[in-house]
Design a protein around this motif. Structure first.
Motif, PDB file in Angstrom:
ATOM      1  N   UNK A  76       0.956  -0.930  -0.302  1.00 52.59           N
ATOM      2  CA  UNK A  76       0.104   0.116   0.008  1.00 52.59           C
ATOM      3  C   UNK A  76       0.887   1.491   0.570  1.00 52.59           C
ATOM      4  N   UNK A  77       2.104   1.158   0.863  1.00 56.13           N
ATOM      5  CA  UNK A  77       3.096   2.312   0.378  1.00 56.13           C
ATOM      6  C   UNK A  77       3.130   2.777  -0.482  1.00 56.13           C
ATOM      7  N   UNK A  78       4.025   1.367  -1.155  1.00 54.32           N
ATOM      8  CA  UNK A  78       4.120   1.748  -2.696  1.00 54.32           C
ATOM      9  C   UNK A  78       3.339   2.210  -3.487  1.00 54.32           C
ATOM     10  N   UNK A  79       2.026   1.944  -3.915  1.00 56.71           N
ATOM     11  CA  UNK A  79       1.188   2.142  -4.332  1.00 56.71           C
ATOM     12  C   UNK A  79       0.588   3.900  -4.184  1.00 56.71           C
ATOM     13  N   UNK A  80       0.782   4.056  -2.624  1.00 54.01           N
ATOM     14  CA  UNK A  80       0.146   5.542  -2.505  1.00 54.01           C
ATOM     15  C   UNK A  80       1.280   5.950  -3.276  1.00 54.01           C
ATOM     16  N   UNK A  81       2.397   6.124  -2.950  1.00 56.15           N
ATOM     17  CA  UNK A  81       3.945   6.705  -3.322  1.00 56.15           C
ATOM     18  C   UNK A  81       3.827   7.018  -5.022  1.00 56.15           C
ATOM     19  N   UNK A  82       3.473   5.779  -5.678  1.00 63.97           N
ATOM     20  CA  UNK A  82       2.863   5.984  -6.947  1.00 63.97           C
ATOM     21  C   UNK A  82       1.886   7.149  -7.414  1.00 63.97           C
ATOM     22  N   UNK A  83       1.008   6.701  -7.235  1.00 63.02           N
ATOM     23  CA  UNK A  83      -0.118   7.110  -7.510  1.00 63.02           C
ATOM     24  C   UNK A  83      -0.498   8.549  -6.193  1.00 63.02           C
ATOM     25  N   UNK A  84       0.311   9.560  -6.519  1.00 58.77           N
ATOM     26  CA  UNK A  84       0.172  10.530  -5.795  1.00 58.77           C
ATOM     27  C   UNK A  84      -0.964  11.364  -5.609  1.00 58.77           C
ATOM     28  N   UNK A  85      -2.106  11.762  -7.088  1.00 58.14           N
ATOM     29  CA  UNK A  85      -3.392  11.943  -6.865  1.00 58.14           C
ATOM     30  C   UNK A  85      -4.178  11.291  -6.571  1.00 58.14           C
ATOM     31  N   UNK A  86      -4.263  10.094  -6.041  1.00 52.12           N
ATOM     32  CA  UNK A  86      -5.693   9.306  -5.822  1.00 52.12           C
ATOM     33  C   UNK A  86      -5.701   9.968  -4.305  1.00 52.12           C
ATOM     34  N   UNK A  87      -7.080   9.993  -3.794  1.00 53.64           N
ATOM     35  CA  UNK A  87      -7.309   9.628  -2.484  1.00 53.64           C
ATOM     36  C   UNK A  87      -6.752   8.784  -1.495  1.00 53.64           C
ATOM     37  N   UNK A  88      -6.623   9.077  -0.766  1.00 50.15           N
ATOM     38  CA  UNK A  88      -6.113   7.843   0.996  1.00 50.15           C
ATOM     39  C   UNK A  88      -6.486   6.461   0.236  1.00 50.15           C
ATOM     40  N   UNK A  89      -8.482   6.392   0.549  1.00 51.85           N
ATOM     41  CA  UNK A  89      -8.943   5.894   0.359  1.00 51.85           C
ATOM     42  C   UNK A  89      -8.975   4.740  -1.120  1.00 51.85           C
ATOM     43  N   UNK A  90      -8.473   5.446  -1.854  1.00 48.51           N
ATOM     44  CA  UNK A  90      -8.941   4.852  -3.631  1.00 48.51           C
ATOM     45  C   UNK A  90      -7.559   4.486  -3.524  1.00 48.51           C
ATOM     46  N   UNK A  91      -6.296   5.039  -3.024  1.00 55.16           N
ATOM     47  CA  UNK A  91      -4.483   4.038  -3.165  1.00 55.16           C
ATOM     48  C   UNK A  91      -5.204   3.130  -2.470  1.00 55.16           C
ATOM     49  N   UNK A  92      -4.873   2.715  -0.805  1.00 59.90           N
ATOM     50  CA  UNK A  92      -5.830   1.607  -0.627  1.00 59.90           C
ATOM     51  C   UNK A  92      -6.027   0.672  -1.097  1.00 59.90           C
ATOM     52  N   UNK A  93      -6.866   1.442  -1.368  1.00 59.13           N
ATOM     53  CA  UNK A  93      -8.446   0.109  -2.448  1.00 59.13           C
ATOM     54  C   UNK A  93      -7.790  -0.302  -3.600  1.00 59.13           C
ATOM     55  N   UNK A  94      -6.910   0.507  -4.654  1.00 64.64           N
ATOM     56  CA  UNK A  94      -6.361  -0.350  -5.370  1.00 64.64           C
ATOM     57  C   UNK A  94      -5.256  -0.752  -4.711  1.00 64.64           C
ATOM     58  N   UNK A  95      -4.207  -1.052  -4.322  1.00 64.68           N
ATOM     59  CA  UNK A  95      -3.396  -2.035  -3.217  1.00 64.68           C
ATOM     60  C   UNK A  95      -3.749  -3.315  -2.933  1.00 64.68           C
ATOM     61  N   UNK A  96      -4.722  -2.840  -2.407  1.00 69.23           N
ATOM     62  CA  UNK A  96      -6.022  -3.829  -1.533  1.00 69.23           C
ATOM     63  C   UNK A  96      -6.693  -4.933  -3.112  1.00 69.23           C
ATOM     64  N   UNK A  97      -7.446  -4.577  -3.671  1.00 69.22           N
ATOM     65  CA  UNK A  97      -7.058  -5.576  -4.874  1.00 69.22           C
ATOM     66  C   UNK A  97      -6.412  -5.635  -5.902  1.00 69.22           C
ATOM     67  N   UNK A  98      -5.084  -5.310  -5.832  1.00 69.79           N
ATOM     68  CA  UNK A  98      -3.828  -5.592  -7.121  1.00 69.79           C
ATOM     69  C   UNK A  98      -3.188  -6.401  -6.450  1.00 69.79           C
ATOM     70  N   UNK A  99      -2.644  -6.624  -4.603  1.00 70.67           N
ATOM     71  CA  UNK A  99      -2.454  -7.538  -3.469  1.00 70.67           C
ATOM     72  C   UNK A  99      -3.154  -8.796  -3.780  1.00 70.67           C
ATOM     73  N   UNK A 100      -4.726  -8.914  -3.464  1.00 72.66           N
ATOM     74  CA  UNK A 100      -5.566  -9.423  -2.921  1.00 72.66           C
ATOM     75  C   UNK A 100      -5.526 -10.395  -4.564  1.00 72.66           C
TER      76      UNK A 100
END
Length: 396
Positions: free
Chosen positions: A11-35
């Motif tokens: 989630x930290x990696x995804x949030x850093x590379x997608x800084x334009x996303x809100x925190x819920x959007x970035x965590x959602x993207x990280x959680x989805x892709x991780x799963x």
């Protein structure tokens, strides 16, 4: 709240590379892709059950959260909910890929292609090609039976990412015969890239110094022949360009490629890079995320899920390429330009037992079992495959 250390790291990696996303959007993207990576499935049910067990939550709670991530704003619960703008992720996604390529690389190959998901969707995708694999960096999904031209969609995709690649990079854009159009050739040229478009051999061409039109089918009539020259191609909608022709043994048809390179500057074999696009679809489907089994019906929701799958694919391809570089350094950069290895028909199978994608998955599982933190490193060089001759010949 994320409880698993590995999911937190990702989630930290995804949030850093997608800084334009809100925190819920970035965590959602990280959680989805991780799963998706951990289950090797894009199924909402499988991913939600996995994440639920990982975080100690109820599956239905996770399912609703993941489902809302790709839904449009009116379908979500709550007053201040907003929907994810997928097109706004294309530039950051491409920048992420570029940041992980070898430092000395200034040549990039892109491919434009269309693929169908049964009778549901048609996906128009721009993929960056590397390591015998590829990563989608921009896409548009339309209904399979949706009427209208694809031209506006391709125009939008190219315009969204045109300023992302540094101006000093040389970018070739390959597309197969079904996508050729004079406006597409000109659009690619207008943004400073180089078209590398394959055409059918039913048309005609002429040399600039001549008025007689010749059949394209007569350029190379049998395997083992090649030809190149500056020409005017097509009597209807004529195009001044360079025409590259080659017919390799065991190939059903010749390659006829239109480009704006001078004949001496280009190698028709670069078109072989386009076959990496087929690997992208295989990774999205049978080898990886089982996307062909999706139950989504909305093209807009499918576009958001493609962001998940693109990020998951980036993770696997880059990780697999890093491991391959560590285990077997490429010899191509040391070869002279005329070496026979750089002039052979491309073969994705030669010299590789596992694709970068599958090697990335195997490497990740081994790393996790060995308690190695999740991370992504810049490639030291391009993984060793014959299709990477483009980069080997042109890297500074």
């Amino acid at each position: 709240m994320l409880k698993n250390k590995h999911l937190k790291d990702w989630s930290c990696i995804v949030s850093k590379q997608m800084p334009h996303l809100s925190i819920p959007q970035a965590i959602g993207l990280a959680t989805w892709s991780f799963g998706v990576v951990m289950t090797k499935s894009s199924s909402l049910t499988q991913v939600s059950h996995f994440i639920a067990q990982l975080n100690g939550e109820k599956p239905n709670t996770v399912r609703q959260r993941l489902k809302e991530w790709y839904q449009e704003a009116p379908a979500k619960k709550g007053v201040y909910r907003r929907e994810l703008d997928v097109s706004g992720c294309f530039a950051p996604l491409l920048l992420w890929v570029l940041s992980l390529l070898p430092k000395n690389v200034e040549d990039i190959a892109l491919a434009l292609d269309a693929t169908s998901i049964g009778d549901k969707f048609t996906v128009l995708s721009m993929n960056i090609l590397l390591g015998g694999s590829g990563i989608p960096v921009a896409w548009c999904i339309v209904g399979a039976e949706e009427p209208g031209s694809w031209k506006p969609h391709w125009q939008k995709l190219i315009c969204v990412v045109q300023g992302v690649i540094p101006a000093n990079f040389r970018v070739i854009v390959a597309a197969d015969r079904g996508l050729y159009a004079d406006w597409l050739y000109q659009l690619i040229e207008s943004v400073g890239w180089h078209p590398f478009l394959r055409i059918n051999h039913q048309g005609t061409y002429r040399l600039p110094s001549q008025q007689t039109w010749q059949p394209l089918a007569h350029l190379v009539r049998q395997g083992g022949q090649s030809w190149s020259a500056e020409v005017v191609c097509f009597k209807t909608n004529p195009l001044s360009c360079t025409l590259l022709a080659r017919w390799d043994l065991d190939y059903k048809d010749p390659w006829l490629i239109l480009t704006d390179f001078k004949p001496e500057e280009a190698n028709v074999l670069w078109y072989g890079l386009r076959s990496c696009t087929e690997c992208v679809y295989r990774d999205f489907k049978s080898d990886g995320w089982q996307w062909h089994n999706t139950r989504l019906l909305s093209p807009q929701r499918a576009e958001r899920m493609w962001l998940v799958l693109a990020v998951a694919t980036l993770w696997m391809v880059i990780l697999g390429g890093t491991h391959e570089n560590q285990s077997l350094a490429s010899n191509f950069p040391q070869l002279p330009l005329g070496h026979t290895a750089l002039n052979q028909p491309p073969s994705l199978k030669k010299g590789r037992h596992l694709s970068c994608f599958l090697k990335g998955f195997v490497t990740l599982m081994a790393n996790l079992l060995n308690n190695i933190p999740i991370h992504l490193e810049r490639w030291s060089s391009f993984p060793h495959t014959p299709v990477d001759a483009f980069y080997a010949c042109n890297s500074s």
